[in-house]
Write a protein that holds these residues in place. Structure first.
Motif, PDB file in Angstrom:
ATOM      1  N   VAL A 115      47.763   1.184  -9.818  1.00 44.29           N
ATOM      2  CA  VAL A 115      48.379   0.616  -8.432  1.00 44.29           C
ATOM      3  C   VAL A 115      48.993   1.793  -7.630  1.00 44.29           C
ATOM      4  O   VAL A 115      50.126   2.225  -8.209  1.00 44.29           O
ATOM      5  N   ALA A 124      50.062 -10.116  -9.205  1.00 44.42           N
ATOM      6  CA  ALA A 124      48.518 -10.130  -8.941  1.00 44.42           C
ATOM      7  C   ALA A 124      47.597  -9.431  -9.731  1.00 44.42           C
ATOM      8  O   ALA A 124      46.412  -9.976 -10.103  1.00 44.42           O
ATOM      9  N   THR A 125      47.837  -8.131  -9.884  1.00 46.67           N
ATOM     10  CA  THR A 125      47.127  -7.181 -10.625  1.00 46.67           C
ATOM     11  C   THR A 125      46.838  -7.895 -11.895  1.00 46.67           C
ATOM     12  O   THR A 125      45.624  -7.899 -12.491  1.00 46.67           O
ATOM     13  N   THR A 143      54.033  -3.403 -10.183  1.00 50.47           N
ATOM     14  CA  THR A 143      52.853  -3.938  -9.591  1.00 50.47           C
ATOM     15  C   THR A 143      53.390  -5.001  -8.855  1.00 50.47           C
ATOM     16  O   THR A 143      54.180  -5.898  -9.353  1.00 50.47           O
ATOM     17  N   PHE A 144      52.774  -5.579  -7.948  1.00 53.16           N
ATOM     18  CA  PHE A 144      52.832  -7.253  -7.794  1.00 53.16           C
ATOM     19  C   PHE A 144      51.886  -7.880  -8.974  1.00 53.16           C
ATOM     20  O   PHE A 144      50.776  -7.413  -9.249  1.00 53.16           O
ATOM     21  N   SER A 173      41.578 -12.749  -0.348  1.00 56.17           N
ATOM     22  CA  SER A 173      42.854 -12.370  -0.336  1.00 56.17           C
ATOM     23  C   SER A 173      42.665 -11.132  -1.299  1.00 56.17           C
ATOM     24  O   SER A 173      41.738 -10.686  -1.815  1.00 56.17           O
ATOM     25  N   GLY A 174      43.885 -10.135  -1.398  1.00 57.62           N
ATOM     26  CA  GLY A 174      43.721  -9.074  -2.238  1.00 57.62           C
ATOM     27  C   GLY A 174      43.614  -9.499  -3.504  1.00 57.62           C
ATOM     28  O   GLY A 174      42.852  -8.744  -4.456  1.00 57.62           O
ATOM     29  N   THR A 175      43.969 -10.460  -4.226  1.00 53.01           N
ATOM     30  CA  THR A 175      43.812 -10.982  -5.409  1.00 53.01           C
ATOM     31  C   THR A 175      42.185 -11.378  -5.828  1.00 53.01           C
ATOM     32  O   THR A 175      41.709 -11.092  -6.863  1.00 53.01           O
ATOM     33  N   LYS A 183      51.661  -6.981   4.272  1.00 51.30           N
ATOM     34  CA  LYS A 183      51.038  -5.763   3.975  1.00 51.30           C
ATOM     35  C   LYS A 183      50.831  -5.049   5.227  1.00 51.30           C
ATOM     36  O   LYS A 183      51.190  -5.402   6.410  1.00 51.30           O
ATOM     37  N   ASP A 233      43.826  -0.457  -7.254  1.00 53.25           N
ATOM     38  CA  ASP A 233      44.551  -1.438  -6.739  1.00 53.25           C
ATOM     39  C   ASP A 233      45.261  -0.693  -5.478  1.00 53.25           C
ATOM     40  O   ASP A 233      46.512  -0.219  -5.785  1.00 53.25           O
ATOM     41  N   SER A 288      44.748  -5.610   0.301  1.00 49.68           N
ATOM     42  CA  SER A 288      45.200  -6.690   0.723  1.00 49.68           C
ATOM     43  C   SER A 288      45.876  -6.818   2.226  1.00 49.68           C
ATOM     44  O   SER A 288      46.162  -5.879   2.624  1.00 49.68           O
ATOM     45  N   ASP A 326      47.501  -9.559   3.208  1.00 50.18           N
ATOM     46  CA  ASP A 326      48.345 -10.587   3.335  1.00 50.18           C
ATOM     47  C   ASP A 326      49.402 -10.716   4.399  1.00 50.18           C
ATOM     48  O   ASP A 326      49.677  -9.588   5.030  1.00 50.18           O
ATOM     49  N   CYS A 339      46.411  -2.279  -2.880  1.00 49.41           N
ATOM     50  CA  CYS A 339      46.675  -3.392  -1.945  1.00 49.41           C
ATOM     51  C   CYS A 339      47.804  -3.031  -0.993  1.00 49.41           C
ATOM     52  O   CYS A 339      47.947  -3.506   0.126  1.00 49.41           O
ATOM     53  N   GLN A 340      48.656  -1.999  -1.500  1.00 49.05           N
ATOM     54  CA  GLN A 340      50.033  -1.970  -0.377  1.00 49.05           C
ATOM     55  C   GLN A 340      49.603  -0.536   0.275  1.00 49.05           C
ATOM     56  O   GLN A 340      50.709  -0.175   0.881  1.00 49.05           O
TER      57      GLN A 340
HETATM   58  C1  LIG Z   1      49.764  -8.099  -2.539  1.00 48.79           C
HETATM   59  C2  LIG Z   1      49.368  -7.421  -3.767  1.00 48.79           C
HETATM   60  C3  LIG Z   1      48.120  -7.778  -4.380  1.00 48.79           C
HETATM   61  C4  LIG Z   1      47.684  -9.081  -3.898  1.00 48.79           C
HETATM   62  O1  LIG Z   1      47.037  -9.371  -2.607  1.00 48.79           O
HETATM   63  P1  LIG Z   1      47.111 -10.968  -2.072  1.00 48.79           P
HETATM   64  O2  LIG Z   1      46.395 -10.588  -0.840  1.00 48.79           O
HETATM   65  O3  LIG Z   1      48.548 -11.281  -1.793  1.00 48.79           O
HETATM   66  O4  LIG Z   1      46.603 -11.753  -2.936  1.00 48.79           O
HETATM   67  C5  LIG Z   1      47.657  -7.113  -5.244  1.00 48.79           C
HETATM   68  N1  LIG Z   1      48.097  -6.061  -5.731  1.00 48.79           N
HETATM   69  C6  LIG Z   1      49.419  -5.590  -5.174  1.00 48.79           C
HETATM   70  C7  LIG Z   1      49.742  -4.231  -5.713  1.00 48.79           C
HETATM   71  C8  LIG Z   1      49.946  -6.328  -3.755  1.00 48.79           C
HETATM   72  O5  LIG Z   1      50.949  -5.579  -3.560  1.00 48.79           O
END
Ligand SMILES: *Cc1c(COP(=O)(O)O)cnc(C)c1O
Length: 396
Positions: free
Chosen positions: A131, A89-90, A86-87, A60-62, A186, A157, A181, A183, A159-160
Motif C-alpha cells: 500500500v 479496506a485493503t 493502511t486503510f 469505489s477503491g474498495t 483522496k 494499493d 480510490s 473517494d 488508492c492514496q
Molecule cells: C481510501 C482507501 C481505500 C478504499 O477506497 P474507497 O474508495 O474509500 O473504497 C483502500 N485503500 C487505501 C489505502 C485507501 O486509502
C-alpha cells in the motif's frame, strides 16, 4: 488529499453534460447520450496519464481492490501479504475474496518491507499487496523483483497515491494490477469511485467483466450478453465519473501545488532537533499529499500531536492512536466481528488476528505523524502554519 477542495466550474460542466442527456449510466443508451461517455473518457485519460494500457473505473477503491483480486485469480484460501498500516479496506477486500490476510512489517517508508515480505512467504502465498501510503511509495522495485522471482501476483494499493511515481513510472503500474480510490478525501475525487489499472489484457477483460456481473462488453453496449464469469455490480455511475474526469485534468496542478507547500514546511522543520522524516525511495515521485515525520519515541509523538492540536495546526494524524489506519486499534478485525461468518473462519489454519505481532511497525508507526498538505493555503496561512509547527515541536 484535497480533491474536495477544488470542486468548481469544470466539474459542474462535466456533470451538467450528463444531466442534460439524462443518461446517468456508463453503459448503453448510445443515441440518447449525445456522445458523452464520461466513464470511458476518464478511463482513457487515466490510462494515458499513468502510462498503462488499461484502466477500469469502479464504484469505489474498495470495489476496485475486490475486482482486481478476483481478476488476478486470488480467491478462497490464498494467502495475501498485506501491511498493518493502511486503510482497513485493503484487508476487507482480501477477506471478502475468501483469502487470508498475512501481515508483514512496514519499514521506514511506512510501507511493506521487502525483507519482511520475504520472511512471511509460505507455500500458500499467492499475492503481495503493498500500500503506497500517504501519497508516497513503497520500495516497489524490490517488491517487484521479489514477486517476479517467486511467481507471486503483485497488486498495488495505490488508492492514496494517484500521480505519484517511482523513477518516473507511475505507482500502480508496477504489478499485475494497481488500484486507486477517488473517494471524498483522496487526491482527486469522484464523490465515490475507484479504478483498476493494468497492462495485462486478460486481467483487464476479467476486471470489467467481474465488476459488471460477467458481461463481456464487446462491441456496443454490454456485448453479446454472454456470461463470462460470476461477478458482481461494482459499476461507477456516469455522474461520479463526470466529476472525476474534471478532477483528473487538474491533477498536475494539484501535484505541483502540494509539492511546493510541502517543501516549504519540510525545509523549516529540518531545523527542529529530534525530528526526522519518512524515507522516500524517490523523493521526486512523491505526490506530497502528506508530510510524514518521526519523533524520537512514542511519548514524544503523543506530545507532538497534542501540541500541534493546541497550536491550531489542523490535519495532523498520529496513526498509532487513530482508529482506522493501523491494525492496533482494529478491535472488530482482531476478533473477526462480522455480519456473517467469513470464509477465512472456515479454514483450519485461520490465523489468530488478535495476536499479530509487529514490533517494528509498532515502533515506526508509534513515532510517526502525518500532516495533510492542502491546496487552498495562501502565503500567509502557509507562513503561519510553518511558524506554529516549529514553535509547537521545538521544545519536545
Ligand atoms: C481510501 C482507501 C481505500 C478504499 O477506497 P474507497 O474508495 O474509500 O473504497 C483502500 N485503500 C487505501 C489505502 C485507501 O486509502
Amino acid at each position: 488529499m484535497p480533491g474536495f477542495e477544488i470542486f468548481g466550474d469544470e466539474e459542474r460542466k462535466e456533470v451538467n453534460d450528463v444531466l442534460e442527456t439524462g443518461v446517468l449510466f456508463r453503459y448503453g443508451f448510445d443515441a440518447a447520450r449525445k456522445e458523452h461517455w464520461k466513464a470511458r473518457s476518464f478511463e482513457t485519460e487515466l490510462a494515458a496519464r499513468l502510462g498503462v494500457k488499461h484502466a477500469h473505473l469502479c464504484a469505489s477503491g474498495t470495489a476496485a481492490l475486490s475486482t482486481a483480486l478476483a481478476a488476478c485469480g486470488i480467491g478462497a484460501g490464498d494467502e495475501v501479504i498485506v501491511p498493518p498500516f493502511t486503510f482497513v479496506a485493503t484487508i476487507e477486500s482480501v477477506l471478502m475474496a475468501g483469502a487470508v490476510p498475512v501481515f508483514a512489517e512496514v519499514d521506514d517508508t511506512l510501507c511493506l518491507s521487502p525483507e519482511a515480505v520475504a520472511a512471511a512467504l509460505t507455500p500458500n502465498t499467492r499475492a503481495v499487496v503493498p500500500v503506497h501510503m500517504c501519497g508516497a511509495m513503497a520500495r516497489i522495485d524490490e517488491l517487484k523483483t521479489l514477486c517476479d522471482r517467486k511467481g507471486l501476483v503483485l497488486l498495488e494499493d495505490a488508492c492514496q497515491s494517484v500521480g505519484a511515481s517511482y523513477q518516473g513510472k507511475a505507482l500502480g503500474s508496477f504489478g499485475k494490477a494497481g488500484c486507486f480510490s477517488f473517494d471524498p478525501v483522496k487526491t482527486i475525487t469522484c464523490g465515490e469511485g475507484g479504478a483498476v489499472v493494468t497492462d495485462d489484457a486478460a486481467v483487464y477483460a476479467a476486471t470489467h467483466a467481474f465488476a459488471d456481473h460477467g458481461h463481456d462488453h464487446i462491441g456496443s453496449d454490454r456485448g453479446a450478453e454472454d456470461h463470462l464469469m460470476v461477478g458482481s455490480n461494482f459499476r461507477i455511475s456516469e455522474l461520479n465519473a463526470a466529476v472525476g474526469l474534471a478532477q483528473l485534468r487538474k491533477l498536475d496542478w494539484i501535484l505541483e501545488t502540494q509539492r511546493r507547500n510541502k517543501a516549504a514546511i519540510k525545509t523549516a522543520m529540518q531545523a527542529i532537533d529530534g525530528v526526522t522524516f519518512r524515507a522516500l525511495p524517490d523523493p521526486e515521485g512523491d505526490s506530497a499529499t502528506f508530510l510524514t515525520f518521526f519523533m524520537p519515541d512514542l511519548d514524544k509523538a503523543r506530545q507532538a500531536a497534542a501540541a500541534l492540536g493546541t497550536a491550531g495546526v489542523d490535519g495532523c494524524f498520529h496513526w498509532f492512536d487513530n482508529n482506522w489506519h493501523y491494525i492496533r486499534k482494529w478491535e472488530h478485525f482482531h476478533t473477526l466481528k462480522a455480519a456473517a461468518r467469513l470464509a477465512v473462519q472456515a479454514l483450519p489454519n485461520c490465523p489468530d488476528f488478535s495476536d499479530v505481532r509487529l514490533p517494528q511497525s509498532d515502533g515506526l508507526i508509534g513515532r510517526a505523524i502525518s500532516m495533510q498538505i492542502k491546496l487552498g493555503w495562501n502565503a500567509d496561512q502557509l507562513a503561519q502554519r510553518i511558524e506554529a509547527t516549529v514553535e509547537a515541536l521545538k521544545g519536545i
